[in-house]
Design a protein around this motif. Sequence first.
Motif, PDB file in Angstrom:
ATOM      1  N   ILE A  76      55.926 -38.709  45.444  1.00  0.00           N
ATOM      2  CA  ILE A  76      57.286 -39.225  45.559  1.00  0.00           C
ATOM      3  C   ILE A  76      58.008 -38.734  46.811  1.00  0.00           C
ATOM      4  N   HIS A  77      57.796 -37.463  47.178  1.00  0.00           N
ATOM      5  CA  HIS A  77      58.508 -36.906  48.331  1.00  0.00           C
ATOM      6  C   HIS A  77      57.746 -37.105  49.642  1.00  0.00           C
ATOM      7  N   ARG A  78      56.622 -37.810  49.585  1.00  0.00           N
ATOM      8  CA  ARG A  78      55.844 -38.077  50.794  1.00  0.00           C
ATOM      9  C   ARG A  78      55.869 -39.555  51.186  1.00  0.00           C
ATOM     10  N   PHE A  79      56.118 -40.431  50.221  1.00  0.00           N
ATOM     11  CA  PHE A  79      56.091 -41.866  50.487  1.00  0.00           C
ATOM     12  C   PHE A  79      57.377 -42.515  50.001  1.00  0.00           C
ATOM     13  N   ASP A  80      57.647 -43.686  50.511  1.00  0.00           N
ATOM     14  CA  ASP A  80      58.807 -44.480  50.108  1.00  0.00           C
ATOM     15  C   ASP A  80      58.669 -44.836  48.622  1.00  0.00           C
ATOM     16  N   ILE A  81      59.683 -44.486  47.846  1.00  0.00           N
ATOM     17  CA  ILE A  81      59.661 -44.745  46.403  1.00  0.00           C
ATOM     18  C   ILE A  81      59.452 -46.227  46.108  1.00  0.00           C
ATOM     19  N   ARG A  82      60.068 -47.069  46.937  1.00  0.00           N
ATOM     20  CA  ARG A  82      59.958 -48.516  46.720  1.00  0.00           C
ATOM     21  C   ARG A  82      58.525 -49.005  46.924  1.00  0.00           C
ATOM     22  N   ALA A  83      57.815 -48.388  47.868  1.00  0.00           N
ATOM     23  CA  ALA A  83      56.423 -48.770  48.103  1.00  0.00           C
ATOM     24  C   ALA A  83      55.548 -48.359  46.910  1.00  0.00           C
ATOM     25  N   ILE A  84      55.816 -47.180  46.360  1.00  0.00           N
ATOM     26  CA  ILE A  84      55.054 -46.716  45.197  1.00  0.00           C
ATOM     27  C   ILE A  84      55.276 -47.644  44.009  1.00  0.00           C
ATOM     28  N   MET A  85      56.557 -48.021  43.779  1.00  0.00           N
ATOM     29  CA  MET A  85      56.865 -48.921  42.667  1.00  0.00           C
ATOM     30  C   MET A  85      56.249 -50.304  42.887  1.00  0.00           C
ATOM     31  N   ALA A  86      56.265 -50.779  44.139  1.00  0.00           N
ATOM     32  CA  ALA A  86      55.662 -52.081  44.444  1.00  0.00           C
ATOM     33  C   ALA A  86      54.169 -52.059  44.131  1.00  0.00           C
ATOM     34  N   PHE A  87      53.502 -50.944  44.457  1.00  0.00           N
ATOM     35  CA  PHE A  87      52.083 -50.792  44.139  1.00  0.00           C
ATOM     36  C   PHE A  87      51.878 -50.826  42.628  1.00  0.00           C
ATOM     37  N   GLY A  88      52.773 -50.168  41.875  1.00  0.00           N
ATOM     38  CA  GLY A  88      52.682 -50.175  40.417  1.00  0.00           C
ATOM     39  C   GLY A  88      52.872 -51.564  39.828  1.00  0.00           C
ATOM     40  N   PHE A  89      53.854 -52.299  40.353  1.00  0.00           N
ATOM     41  CA  PHE A  89      54.072 -53.669  39.886  1.00  0.00           C
ATOM     42  C   PHE A  89      52.868 -54.557  40.212  1.00  0.00           C
ATOM     43  N   ALA A  90      52.276 -54.354  41.398  1.00  0.00           N
ATOM     44  CA  ALA A  90      51.103 -55.149  41.791  1.00  0.00           C
ATOM     45  C   ALA A  90      49.928 -54.878  40.851  1.00  0.00           C
ATOM     46  N   LEU A  91      49.708 -53.610  40.509  1.00  0.00           N
ATOM     47  CA  LEU A  91      48.641 -53.270  39.561  1.00  0.00           C
ATOM     48  C   LEU A  91      48.905 -53.910  38.194  1.00  0.00           C
ATOM     49  N   THR A  92      50.160 -53.854  37.767  1.00  0.00           N
ATOM     50  CA  THR A  92      50.522 -54.444  36.470  1.00  0.00           C
ATOM     51  C   THR A  92      50.280 -55.950  36.471  1.00  0.00           C
ATOM     52  N   ALA A  93      50.680 -56.615  37.559  1.00  0.00           N
ATOM     53  CA  ALA A  93      50.471 -58.059  37.656  1.00  0.00           C
ATOM     54  C   ALA A  93      48.983 -58.396  37.654  1.00  0.00           C
TER      55      ALA A  93
ATOM     56  N   LEU B 223      64.164 -53.927  46.931  1.00  0.00           N
ATOM     57  CA  LEU B 223      64.918 -53.742  48.173  1.00  0.00           C
ATOM     58  C   LEU B 223      66.344 -53.261  47.904  1.00  0.00           C
ATOM     59  N   LEU B 224      66.814 -53.416  46.659  1.00  0.00           N
ATOM     60  CA  LEU B 224      68.160 -52.953  46.319  1.00  0.00           C
ATOM     61  C   LEU B 224      68.239 -51.439  46.161  1.00  0.00           C
ATOM     62  N   ILE B 225      67.084 -50.798  45.968  1.00  0.00           N
ATOM     63  CA  ILE B 225      67.073 -49.350  45.758  1.00  0.00           C
ATOM     64  C   ILE B 225      67.283 -48.638  47.087  1.00  0.00           C
ATOM     65  N   ARG B 226      68.180 -47.679  47.081  1.00  0.00           N
ATOM     66  CA  ARG B 226      68.459 -46.896  48.276  1.00  0.00           C
ATOM     67  C   ARG B 226      67.633 -45.615  48.220  1.00  0.00           C
ATOM     68  N   MET B 227      67.045 -45.240  49.337  1.00  0.00           N
ATOM     69  CA  MET B 227      66.238 -44.027  49.368  1.00  0.00           C
ATOM     70  C   MET B 227      67.117 -42.801  49.137  1.00  0.00           C
TER      71      MET B 227
ATOM     72  N   PHE C 245      52.858 -45.727  37.948  1.00  0.00           N
ATOM     73  CA  PHE C 245      53.361 -45.839  39.322  1.00  0.00           C
ATOM     74  C   PHE C 245      54.739 -46.495  39.391  1.00  0.00           C
ATOM     75  N   VAL C 246      55.166 -47.149  38.320  1.00  0.00           N
ATOM     76  CA  VAL C 246      56.512 -47.723  38.288  1.00  0.00           C
ATOM     77  C   VAL C 246      57.497 -46.770  37.627  1.00  0.00           C
ATOM     78  N   PHE C 247      57.083 -46.203  36.491  1.00  0.00           N
ATOM     79  CA  PHE C 247      58.011 -45.485  35.619  1.00  0.00           C
ATOM     80  C   PHE C 247      58.570 -44.216  36.259  1.00  0.00           C
ATOM     81  N   VAL C 248      57.704 -43.419  36.852  1.00  0.00           N
ATOM     82  CA  VAL C 248      58.146 -42.128  37.396  1.00  0.00           C
ATOM     83  C   VAL C 248      59.071 -42.303  38.607  1.00  0.00           C
ATOM     84  N   PRO C 249      58.695 -43.106  39.619  1.00  0.00           N
ATOM     85  CA  PRO C 249      59.619 -43.305  40.746  1.00  0.00           C
ATOM     86  C   PRO C 249      60.942 -43.920  40.312  1.00  0.00           C
ATOM     87  N   LEU C 250      60.906 -44.813  39.311  1.00  0.00           N
ATOM     88  CA  LEU C 250      62.136 -45.432  38.834  1.00  0.00           C
ATOM     89  C   LEU C 250      63.082 -44.383  38.255  1.00  0.00           C
ATOM     90  N   SER C 251      62.552 -43.500  37.395  1.00  0.00           N
ATOM     91  CA  SER C 251      63.382 -42.447  36.803  1.00  0.00           C
ATOM     92  C   SER C 251      63.938 -41.526  37.880  1.00  0.00           C
TER      93      SER C 251
END
Length: 515
Positions: free
Chosen positions: A327-344, A491-495, A375-381
């Motif tokens: 989480i502290h090394r990569f963009d949270i939005r990118a991590i969540m996007a990867f999680g959503f892609a895996l889910t899809a 994209l609405l999430i602010r870092m 990959f979605v749940f943790v960055p979201l929280s």
Amino acid sequence: MSEQHHYNVAHKGMITLSIMLATIMQALDTTIANVALPHMQGALQASQDQITWVLTSYIVAAAIATPLTGWLCGRYGRKQVFLMAVVGFTVASALCGLAESLVQIVLARLLQGIFGAALVPLSQAVLLDINPREKVGQAMALWGAGIMVGPIMGPMLGGWLTDAYDWRWVFYINLPVGLFAFYGIWRYLPDSRPASSKLDLFGFAMLSLSVGFLQMFLDRGEQLDWFSSAEICIEAVGAVVCFTYFVLHTWTAGAQSFFNRALLLDRNFVTGLVFAFIVGVILYATMALLPSLLQGLLGYPVVETGIITAPSGVGTMLAMMIVGRLIHRFDIRAIMAFGFALTAFSLWQMAQMTLDMGVSLVVWSGFIRGLGIGFVFVPLSTATFATLAPQLRNEGTPIYSLLRNLGSSVGISIVQTMLTQGSNRAHANLAEAVNLSNPNLAGLPAMLDSHSAAGLAMLNNEVTRQAAMIGYLDDFHVMMWVTLLAMPLLLLIRMPGKQPAKQDDEAELAHAVLE
């Protein structure tokens, strides 16, 4: 300032263990009773319609009581509320196990829901407060793992306890866990200073009634054929009217309102609430479909269903262990996007299922879906509370849990309705094709001869199975597209690094005191 600044982090390990025991205990009870319902029905001499109140009463009570958590903490102190919630939940669990009638177990489940409502949001708030900012991702990973244990392990544990012992042990299992959790919280969680606060009774009543009506509407709508039922119409109108009154009251009451409007000034928190709802819709609804597919349509026993679906939990735990460090090394939005892609992708795999498939497709799609959840749940929280002022956490975490649970209820209700309608539509289309003029039916076995009553019944049974499978596959396709369409909202999430200076200074001060 908020009480969390005074915690002694020397006991952080014991505090974490104690509150996670309470969290897991509550999370398990959201699903552990489901598989025991047929056994309860026989023992309590209840009808199919009546026994579902064992589930409904718990869900509705928890939804109504969740928003009250923040006010209770301000009035009595977080530790006192936590202890009372654990005691109440444990005692209610014992009463559920001792119940000798439907009325007794429904009342006990109501108590379970009321006391259990505070456990998950309080555990999240404590973990946010006892961990410095650089450790928040790992703390949320641990918290996420705790609340995901319920939906994943609940059916398997409930099935085993019911088969090996008795349905009452589904509730008795909470007693030792509750005792350990109570001792740990009492011994290691420092006392907090309650603040003088007055309950906005009207605001709380309107919010609670709107949530309660909505939960009843969602839980019973499919069973009662939605708006053809007077009960469902009353619940829909009640939810809309009460929520309208709540919004107008909150808008005009100012600082005295039950809902703290300062929460709405934090963009990350508001965006996080939207995503919590969406995640509830996508993830929990999908998890609710699979057991009914495996048990109801493919004939797997309860325990075997739990084993086959367990890799989903393994994937979630693995992802949470990894993502807490990313989480502290990569963009949270990118991590969540990867999680959503895996889910899809996992939902696309599930849409390829057939009635004669082996277990490998279920196992691998479940494992990948579990990775996506983690990959979605943790960055979201983490992102939701990254910029929220520490003194607002006691009020923010219950609202976050409430939106996630409402999303879950809405999602489950939608997919169940879609499943029924899709299956009926597919059955009608397939039945049209089953006629003597269809050349594809010329080679059917003699046992499926439509001229005999037995053959016609077998044909109808097969058509029903095929139609039900089509209904499930349509649901998986729809959830896949919903998952993909939710991704641009990231994209609405602010870092977190871009938070306002004032909140940044407050966060730094809080962590300096903790350290």
